[in-house]
Design a protein around this motif. Structure first.
Motif, PDB file in Angstrom:
ATOM      1  N   ALA A   1       0.796  -1.232   0.000  1.00 47.47           N
ATOM      2  CA  ALA A   1       0.000   0.000   0.000  1.00 47.47           C
ATOM      3  C   ALA A   1       0.827   1.279   0.000  1.00 47.47           C
ATOM      4  O   ALA A   1       0.350   2.324  -0.440  1.00 47.47           O
ATOM      5  N   GLU A   2       2.057   1.250   0.469  1.00 42.97           N
ATOM      6  CA  GLU A   2       2.837   2.483   0.577  1.00 42.97           C
ATOM      7  C   GLU A   2       3.665   2.794  -0.663  1.00 42.97           C
ATOM      8  O   GLU A   2       4.236   3.874  -0.762  1.00 42.97           O
ATOM      9  N   ASP A   3       3.752   1.877  -1.593  1.00 42.57           N
ATOM     10  CA  ASP A   3       4.564   2.103  -2.789  1.00 42.57           C
ATOM     11  C   ASP A   3       3.803   3.019  -3.754  1.00 42.57           C
ATOM     12  O   ASP A   3       2.716   2.666  -4.223  1.00 42.57           O
ATOM     13  N   PRO A   4       4.349   4.193  -4.094  1.00 41.24           N
ATOM     14  CA  PRO A   4       3.629   5.129  -4.969  1.00 41.24           C
ATOM     15  C   PRO A   4       3.495   4.660  -6.414  1.00 41.24           C
ATOM     16  O   PRO A   4       2.712   5.231  -7.170  1.00 41.24           O
ATOM     17  N   LYS A   5       4.255   3.634  -6.791  1.00 40.47           N
ATOM     18  CA  LYS A   5       4.184   3.191  -8.185  1.00 40.47           C
ATOM     19  C   LYS A   5       2.826   2.602  -8.545  1.00 40.47           C
ATOM     20  O   LYS A   5       2.397   2.675  -9.685  1.00 40.47           O
ATOM     21  N   TRP A   6       2.128   2.013  -7.554  1.00 38.29           N
ATOM     22  CA  TRP A   6       0.816   1.433  -7.857  1.00 38.29           C
ATOM     23  C   TRP A   6      -0.220   2.509  -8.197  1.00 38.29           C
ATOM     24  O   TRP A   6      -0.847   2.433  -9.264  1.00 38.29           O
TER      25      TRP A   6
ATOM     26  N   PHE B   1      -6.655  11.696 -11.900  1.00 39.19           N
ATOM     27  CA  PHE B   1      -6.010  12.746 -11.108  1.00 39.19           C
ATOM     28  C   PHE B   1      -5.894  12.346  -9.643  1.00 39.19           C
ATOM     29  O   PHE B   1      -4.849  12.553  -9.008  1.00 39.19           O
ATOM     30  N   ARG B   2      -6.944  11.743  -9.096  1.00 38.65           N
ATOM     31  CA  ARG B   2      -6.908  11.330  -7.685  1.00 38.65           C
ATOM     32  C   ARG B   2      -5.784  10.319  -7.440  1.00 38.65           C
ATOM     33  O   ARG B   2      -5.087  10.370  -6.426  1.00 38.65           O
ATOM     34  N   HIS B   3      -5.607   9.399  -8.368  1.00 38.58           N
ATOM     35  CA  HIS B   3      -4.550   8.402  -8.193  1.00 38.58           C
ATOM     36  C   HIS B   3      -3.162   9.023  -8.351  1.00 38.58           C
ATOM     37  O   HIS B   3      -2.236   8.673  -7.615  1.00 38.58           O
ATOM     38  N   TYR B   4      -3.026   9.941  -9.302  1.00 39.39           N
ATOM     39  CA  TYR B   4      -1.740  10.628  -9.434  1.00 39.39           C
ATOM     40  C   TYR B   4      -1.435  11.443  -8.174  1.00 39.39           C
ATOM     41  O   TYR B   4      -0.283  11.508  -7.732  1.00 39.39           O
ATOM     42  N   GLU B   5      -2.454  12.074  -7.603  1.00 40.26           N
ATOM     43  CA  GLU B   5      -2.258  12.834  -6.359  1.00 40.26           C
ATOM     44  C   GLU B   5      -1.784  11.933  -5.225  1.00 40.26           C
ATOM     45  O   GLU B   5      -0.879  12.290  -4.458  1.00 40.26           O
ATOM     46  N   LEU B   6      -2.397  10.755  -5.133  1.00 41.57           N
ATOM     47  CA  LEU B   6      -1.995   9.800  -4.103  1.00 41.57           C
ATOM     48  C   LEU B   6      -0.542   9.385  -4.292  1.00 41.57           C
ATOM     49  O   LEU B   6       0.240   9.334  -3.327  1.00 41.57           O
TER      50      LEU B   6
ATOM     51  N   TYR C   1       1.749  11.106  -5.838  1.00 38.15           N
ATOM     52  CA  TYR C   1       2.572  12.297  -5.574  1.00 38.15           C
ATOM     53  C   TYR C   1       2.823  12.463  -4.078  1.00 38.15           C
ATOM     54  O   TYR C   1       3.953  12.733  -3.650  1.00 38.15           O
ATOM     55  N   ASP C   2       1.786  12.276  -3.282  1.00 40.17           N
ATOM     56  CA  ASP C   2       1.914  12.444  -1.840  1.00 40.17           C
ATOM     57  C   ASP C   2       2.835  11.404  -1.216  1.00 40.17           C
ATOM     58  O   ASP C   2       3.428  11.650  -0.156  1.00 40.17           O
TER      59      ASP C   2
ATOM     60  N   PRO D   1      11.189  13.262  -3.743  1.00 40.59           N
ATOM     61  CA  PRO D   1      11.238  14.423  -4.648  1.00 40.59           C
ATOM     62  C   PRO D   1      11.460  14.064  -6.111  1.00 40.59           C
ATOM     63  O   PRO D   1      10.850  14.666  -6.998  1.00 40.59           O
ATOM     64  N   MET D   2      12.327  13.095  -6.402  1.00 44.94           N
ATOM     65  CA  MET D   2      12.579  12.736  -7.797  1.00 44.94           C
ATOM     66  C   MET D   2      11.344  12.126  -8.444  1.00 44.94           C
ATOM     67  O   MET D   2      10.981  12.458  -9.570  1.00 44.94           O
ATOM     68  N   GLU D   3      10.677  11.229  -7.719  1.00 45.44           N
ATOM     69  CA  GLU D   3       9.474  10.597  -8.262  1.00 45.44           C
ATOM     70  C   GLU D   3       8.339  11.609  -8.413  1.00 45.44           C
ATOM     71  O   GLU D   3       7.611  11.590  -9.412  1.00 45.44           O
ATOM     72  N   SER D   4       8.179  12.488  -7.432  1.00 44.46           N
ATOM     73  CA  SER D   4       7.086  13.462  -7.502  1.00 44.46           C
ATOM     74  C   SER D   4       7.294  14.425  -8.673  1.00 44.46           C
ATOM     75  O   SER D   4       6.328  14.846  -9.322  1.00 44.46           O
TER      76      SER D   4
END
Length: 326
Positions: free
Chosen positions: A139-144, A173-178, A180-181, A185-188
């Motif tokens: 759940a914490e991996d932003p790639k999903w 957009f909601r998923h991209y925001e999640l 991003y959060d 910094p490089m991934e965001s």
């Protein structure tokens, strides 16, 4: 590690036919040579039109990797994708290979991610299921959520303008925001273009403007600088156009064309959404100037830019295809 696979595949794209044949012999003697298979997939991706055996050979390597090395980096890259329209039988065999692997190892996160990319264009529901499962497991991996944002964004582009498309954009957009959060910094930084574009499509203009301006405020060097210049100006130009500020939209288009390029822009070319919207308003000259600027970083395959220039000069709007996608 995906960068390493990219490098190997690009090296493979530089092979000649004799070197390719030698590498095939090497793989035949040592089937688990994933590095050589990666180079060969790069060769078939780059020179497939010149090699009559390319389609069958590419499928053979992809299917072997799925069955024997499903976590291979190259399986998550475009070199391992098969086109369901051009090669339906090969695609179907690889599809069944992926489903078999994940039936046996349903919690293999790397395989889930690689498989989701294989199915992204032609079996979006399967891709979504794999991504949602990966997100539940990790759940914490932003790639999903980033990959889910991409999936929903791709689905949005095939919809006509209206409430359904707007809702799909909002979901992306909601998923991209999640993502991003949860990103460093490089991934965001790499998510800003998608955030701005999907916010615009969702009608969330304040958010679109915020993320577009963030791209332009950050003038740091690096691989993504050219993308920030390009996409930040394009989104601000589209906002200006919808608000009737035609001159600003034209200026933003030219600023977008003055990017120094990027790995993505140099390979796949510039985005043409704002150019198309300006052509629909009769703004031919600024679009032709934009094309000339794009020649500086995009050596378009099959002289695509030159063809678009001819089409626009004849007072028509080109079929921009994939260059309208985010």
């Amino acid at each position: 590690m995906a960068d390493d696979a990219h490098i190997l595949a690009r090296l493979g794209g530089q092979l000649n036919a004799t070197e390719k044949a030698s590498l095939e012999e090497q793989v035949a003697k040592k089937p688990d040579d994933v590095e050589s298979r990666t180079k060969l997939l790069g060769y078939y991706f780059t020179k497939g039109r010149q090699d009559p055996d390319a389609k069958a050979a590419k499928e053979r390597h992809v299917r072997w990797l799925i069955a024997n090395a499903p976590e291979s980096e190259v399986l998550g890259l475009p070199y391992s994708q098969l086109d369901k329209v051009l090669d339906p039988e090969g695609y179907d065999r690889c599809k069944h290979a992926w489903l078999s692997v994940l039936q046996k190892s349903p919690e293999n996160l790397v395989a889930l991610r690689n498989a989701s990319k294989f199915f992204l264009l032609h079996d979006r529901r399967i891709s979504e299921n794999f991504l949602l499962k990966g997100q539940r497991l990790d759940a914490e991996d932003p790639k999903w959520p980033a990959s889910l944002g991409q999936l929903y964004s791709l689905g949005m582009t095939s919809l006509p303008m209206g409430p359904v498309r707007t809702a799909a954009a909002a979901k992306a957009f909601r998923h991209y925001e999640l993502a991003y959060d949860r990103s460093d910094p490089m991934e965001s930084d790499s998510l800003l273009a998608a955030l701005a574009a999907t916010a615009f499509e969702a009608g969330q203009i304040d958010d679109a403007k915020k993320f577009a301006e963030m791209m332009l405020v950050d003038d740091a060097t690096g691989w993504n600088r050219g993308n920030r210049i390009h996409h930040g100006n394009l989104v601000l130009g589209r906002i200006a156009l919808t608000q009737g500020r035609i001159d600003e939209a034209k200026s933003r288009l030219l600023l977008a064309g003055k990017t120094n390029g990027s790995p993505q822009l140099n390979s796949f070319g510039p985005n043409m959404l704002l150019a198309k919207e300006l052509l629909e308003r009769g703004e031919k000259e600024v679009v032709l100037n934009y094309f000339e600027l794009c020649k500086e970083f995009w050596k378009s395959p099959r002289r695509q830019l030159e063809h678009w220039i001819d089409v626009v000069k004849s007072d028509r709007i080109p079929e921009f295809g994939g260059n309208l996608a985010y």
